[in-house]
Enzyme design. Structure first.
Site, PDB file in Angstrom:
ATOM      1  N   GLU A  88     -18.019  -9.329  19.472  1.00 46.00           N
ATOM      2  CA  GLU A  88     -17.658 -10.745  19.479  1.00 46.00           C
ATOM      3  C   GLU A  88     -16.267 -10.992  20.065  1.00 46.00           C
ATOM      4  O   GLU A  88     -15.694 -12.065  19.858  1.00 46.00           O
ATOM      5  CB  GLU A  88     -17.724 -11.320  18.056  1.00 46.00           C
ATOM      6  CG  GLU A  88     -19.091 -11.312  17.424  1.00 46.00           C
ATOM      7  CD  GLU A  88     -20.117 -12.185  18.136  1.00 46.00           C
ATOM      8  OE1 GLU A  88     -19.798 -12.767  19.194  1.00 46.00           O
ATOM      9  OE2 GLU A  88     -21.262 -12.268  17.642  1.00 46.00           O
ATOM     10  N   HIS A 107     -14.251 -13.982  11.333  1.00 46.27           N
ATOM     11  CA  HIS A 107     -15.690 -14.222  11.471  1.00 46.27           C
ATOM     12  C   HIS A 107     -16.416 -13.427  10.390  1.00 46.27           C
ATOM     13  O   HIS A 107     -16.277 -12.207  10.312  1.00 46.27           O
ATOM     14  CB  HIS A 107     -16.159 -13.799  12.853  1.00 46.27           C
ATOM     15  CG  HIS A 107     -17.649 -13.771  13.016  1.00 46.27           C
ATOM     16  ND1 HIS A 107     -18.481 -14.743  12.483  1.00 46.27           N
ATOM     17  CD2 HIS A 107     -18.470 -12.884  13.654  1.00 46.27           C
ATOM     18  CE1 HIS A 107     -19.736 -14.457  12.787  1.00 46.27           C
ATOM     19  NE2 HIS A 107     -19.751 -13.326  13.484  1.00 46.27           N
ATOM     20  N   HIS A 109     -20.104 -12.886   7.775  1.00 45.11           N
ATOM     21  CA  HIS A 109     -21.550 -13.065   7.615  1.00 45.11           C
ATOM     22  C   HIS A 109     -21.840 -13.311   6.140  1.00 45.11           C
ATOM     23  O   HIS A 109     -22.780 -12.757   5.579  1.00 45.11           O
ATOM     24  CB  HIS A 109     -22.308 -11.827   8.101  1.00 45.11           C
ATOM     25  CG  HIS A 109     -22.329 -11.669   9.588  1.00 45.11           C
ATOM     26  ND1 HIS A 109     -23.109 -10.721  10.208  1.00 45.11           N
ATOM     27  CD2 HIS A 109     -21.680 -12.320  10.580  1.00 45.11           C
ATOM     28  CE1 HIS A 109     -22.939 -10.790  11.529  1.00 45.11           C
ATOM     29  NE2 HIS A 109     -22.068 -11.760  11.770  1.00 45.11           N
ATOM     30  N   TYR A 128     -14.361 -32.444  -1.822  1.00 42.22           N
ATOM     31  CA  TYR A 128     -13.189 -32.802  -1.019  1.00 42.22           C
ATOM     32  C   TYR A 128     -12.497 -31.592  -0.391  1.00 42.22           C
ATOM     33  O   TYR A 128     -11.671 -31.744   0.525  1.00 42.22           O
ATOM     34  CB  TYR A 128     -12.196 -33.617  -1.851  1.00 42.22           C
ATOM     35  CG  TYR A 128     -11.512 -32.877  -2.974  1.00 42.22           C
ATOM     36  CD1 TYR A 128     -10.362 -32.116  -2.732  1.00 42.22           C
ATOM     37  CD2 TYR A 128     -11.992 -32.964  -4.276  1.00 42.22           C
ATOM     38  CE1 TYR A 128      -9.727 -31.445  -3.765  1.00 42.22           C
ATOM     39  CE2 TYR A 128     -11.354 -32.287  -5.312  1.00 42.22           C
ATOM     40  CZ  TYR A 128     -10.230 -31.543  -5.051  1.00 42.22           C
ATOM     41  OH  TYR A 128      -9.593 -30.879  -6.080  1.00 42.22           O
ATOM     42  N   HIS A 169     -26.487 -17.184  11.660  1.00 44.13           N
ATOM     43  CA  HIS A 169     -25.589 -16.086  12.027  1.00 44.13           C
ATOM     44  C   HIS A 169     -24.475 -15.874  11.009  1.00 44.13           C
ATOM     45  O   HIS A 169     -24.386 -14.814  10.397  1.00 44.13           O
ATOM     46  CB  HIS A 169     -25.011 -16.373  13.414  1.00 44.13           C
ATOM     47  CG  HIS A 169     -24.122 -15.303  13.955  1.00 44.13           C
ATOM     48  ND1 HIS A 169     -23.945 -15.094  15.303  1.00 44.13           N
ATOM     49  CD2 HIS A 169     -23.321 -14.386  13.352  1.00 44.13           C
ATOM     50  CE1 HIS A 169     -23.108 -14.086  15.502  1.00 44.13           C
ATOM     51  NE2 HIS A 169     -22.710 -13.652  14.327  1.00 44.13           N
ATOM     52  N   TYR A 223      -0.668 -30.725   1.137  1.00 46.47           N
ATOM     53  CA  TYR A 223      -0.754 -30.241  -0.242  1.00 46.47           C
ATOM     54  C   TYR A 223       0.102 -29.001  -0.438  1.00 46.47           C
ATOM     55  O   TYR A 223       0.259 -28.173   0.437  1.00 46.47           O
ATOM     56  CB  TYR A 223      -2.211 -29.924  -0.574  1.00 46.47           C
ATOM     57  CG  TYR A 223      -2.392 -29.368  -1.984  1.00 46.47           C
ATOM     58  CD1 TYR A 223      -2.367 -30.202  -3.097  1.00 46.47           C
ATOM     59  CD2 TYR A 223      -2.564 -27.995  -2.186  1.00 46.47           C
ATOM     60  CE1 TYR A 223      -2.529 -29.703  -4.361  1.00 46.47           C
ATOM     61  CE2 TYR A 223      -2.726 -27.485  -3.460  1.00 46.47           C
ATOM     62  CZ  TYR A 223      -2.706 -28.340  -4.544  1.00 46.47           C
ATOM     63  OH  TYR A 223      -2.851 -27.825  -5.804  1.00 46.47           O
TER      64      TYR A 223
END
Length: 229
Positions: A88, A107, A109, A128, A169, A223
């Protein structure tokens, strides 16, 4: 896995430090502990100037060492990369090319995010916390992994957001720092789990409307200690 010869470094070339590569190896171990990946699935990168440190392909995370993490130029050229990079890599490089504000990509899974990516075009506004991502993350259409098409779909889904799901994915989160990108991955998985439970309840959910989501996004942007509240 065979070692790959990296090209020689140019004089004065800046290489991310062992500390940077060590942070990526540490995050990979955390992904396993937090159940955001299985096997060698998922990948992590961090950008330092015009250099990207990224996880190698097929290396078990629990045994990954800092020196296993490869360094590449923004065009993918290996600089200090003894192992083949994640499949990737195009995804990571495309995000960095499109987003100057991004310093790290995670990334995963993870189970809930991957499950939800098969069901909806966008994460429903169940909480939220979606404001942490600039609004409800979108789901990019399914495309074969490791392709430029998948990378393009992720970049499009990430527009104005700091997270997206990849259809059938997994998930992608980004941040100015590796710590920020990883924290978002953890929050994203929690929100996806909530959404799955809501959708499976059989009851018509009460979702946040656009005004409520915009308010949550604005409030969460300031925040904590950085916001002075």
């Amino acid at each position: 896995m065979p070692k790959r010869r990296a090209r020689p470094r140019r004089s004065g070339e800046k290489i991310p430090s062992v500390t940077d590569r060590g942070a990526i190896a540490d995050v990979c171990k955390r992904m396993v502990a937090d159940r955001l990946v299985i096997g060698t699935a998922g990948n992590v990168s961090a950008r330092t100037g015009d250099r990207v440190a990224v996880t190698p392909t097929g290396v078990p995370y629990l045994s990954m060492e800092p020196e296993d993490v490869g360094i590449h130029a923004l065009d993918g050229t290996p600089i200090d990369a003894p192992l083949r990079p994640t499949s990737e890599l195009p995804l990571h490089l495309a995000i960095y090319a499109a987003r100057a504000d991004v310093g790290a990509v995670v990334h995963t899974h993870s189970t809930a995010a991957t499950s939800l990516s098969c069901l909806v075009p966008q994460i429903p506004a169940v909480h939220y916390y979606l404001g942490l991502f600039g609004g409800s993350p979108r789901v990019a259409p399914y495309v074969e992994y490791g392709t430029d098409a998948l990378a393009a779909g992720a970049v499009s889904a990430l527009e104005g957001r700091t997270a997206c799901l990849l259809g059938n994915h997994g998930a992608v989160t980004v941040g100015a720092t590796l710590a920020e990108a990883y924290d978002r991955a953890v929050y994203l998985e929690w929100v996806c789990e909530v959404a799955l439970r809501v959708l499976s309840s059989g009851v018509i959910p009460r979702l946040l409307d656009g005004v409520e989501m915009d308010d949550a996004t604005a409030r969460l942007a300031t925040y904590g200690q950085a916001g002075g509240h």
